[in-house]
Design a protein around this motif. Structure first.
Motif, PDB file in Angstrom:
ATOM      1  N   CYS A 169       0.606  -1.111   0.174  1.00 39.74           N
ATOM      2  CA  CYS A 169       0.017  -0.140   0.050  1.00 39.74           C
ATOM      3  C   CYS A 169       0.815   1.336   0.012  1.00 39.74           C
ATOM      4  CB  CYS A 169      -0.877  -0.010   1.173  1.00 39.74           C
ATOM      5  SG  CYS A 169      -2.043   1.446   1.508  1.00 39.74           S
ATOM      6  N   LYS A 170       1.793   1.421   0.914  1.00 38.73           N
ATOM      7  CA  LYS A 170       2.635   2.467   1.014  1.00 38.73           C
ATOM      8  C   LYS A 170       3.542   2.782  -0.123  1.00 38.73           C
ATOM      9  CE  LYS A 170       2.942   3.263   5.878  1.00 38.73           C
ATOM     10  NZ  LYS A 170       3.779   3.447   7.141  1.00 38.73           N
ATOM     11  N   ALA A 174       3.501   5.998  -2.570  1.00 40.13           N
ATOM     12  CA  ALA A 174       4.746   6.816  -2.802  1.00 40.13           C
ATOM     13  C   ALA A 174       4.998   6.925  -4.396  1.00 40.13           C
ATOM     14  CB  ALA A 174       5.876   6.107  -2.395  1.00 40.13           C
ATOM     15  N   MET A 213       1.610   8.104   5.778  1.00 37.88           N
ATOM     16  CA  MET A 213       2.810   8.102   5.229  1.00 37.88           C
ATOM     17  C   MET A 213       3.715   8.690   6.092  1.00 37.88           C
ATOM     18  SD  MET A 213       2.631   6.365   2.347  1.00 37.88           S
ATOM     19  CE  MET A 213       3.817   6.612   1.437  1.00 37.88           C
TER      20      MET A 213
END
Length: 217
Positions: A169-170, A174, A213
């Motif tokens: 997901c991150k 990004a 984040m």
């Protein structure tokens, strides 16, 4: 004070009562608690929060500090106690409390889904009260009459019924492909029909995505 009076007081602060229950056991709660009410932001919450002293002082943890002040003041007025989902371990069981309220359920993607806020639900805190308030009846679970678009909304397939792959997901967020989610919020949460009727401001969703984040002050 009645439930309706507390509800009106919360709305002055751009909060909604997102459910409540009468605790059968007092684990994690004061011994005197007869009603626990859960609170979260109204759809237009951000317009008020972004002019608050906590946001304007540019110090860390603005939303947590705002929640502590506002719900703390309400607790004082009601002779109760404010409880929060933040502040470090051991964390209070807000997920379980939400389920006990009868107004939130585990969704097909395992996140909480709320009768009014859908997958956009978030809890800023709770109030433990000494009075046993009359509470509104629990509504029907919206997922039972839904096509469940949340199950296929995640582009990198990081959040599905099979679980949540946080690193994937991150990584997506990004990347250039994740820009829309960073600006408007998680595509899975936005896919929920109830979430769409809740109309959270994009600025608030962007704030939460930056926090996820690790980018927020």
């Amino acid at each position: 004070m009645t439930y309706a009076e507390i509800e009106a007081q919360a709305e002055v602060n751009n909060l909604l009562i997102l459910g409540g229950f009468h605790p059968e056991t007092k684990k994690h709660l004061p011994d005197w608690c007869e009603t626990l009410l859960l609170f979260g932001p109204k759809p237009d919450f951000w317009a008020s929060f972004s002019t608050s002293p906590e946001w304007l002082d540019h110090a860390p943890d603005a939303m947590d500090r705002w929640s502590t002040r506002v719900l703390g003041d309400m607790a004082t007025q009601l002779n109760g106690e404010a409880l929060f989902p933040f502040g470090g371990a051991p964390f209070l069981p807000f997920f379980s409390w939400a389920l006990k309220s009868g107004h939130a359920w585990q969704s097909p993607v395992n996140l909480l889904v709320h009768s009014k806020a859908g997958l956009m639900v978030s809890y800023r805190g709770a109030l433990a009260l000494r009075e046993k308030l009359s509470l509104p009846p629990a509504p029907a679970k919206p997922c039972d009459s839904c096509d469940q678009p949340c199950l296929s909304a995640c582009i990198p397939r990081a959040l599905t019924a099979d679980g949540y792959d946080v690193p994937a997901c991150k990584a997506h967020l990004a990347s250039e492909k994740g820009r829309e989610n960073m600006e408007l919020g998680c595509s899975v949460r936005r896919a929920c029909p109830v979430s769409q009727s809740y109309a959270r401001m994009a600025e608030q969703s962007a704030f939460h995505m930056r926090s996820f984040m690790g980018e927020n002050r």
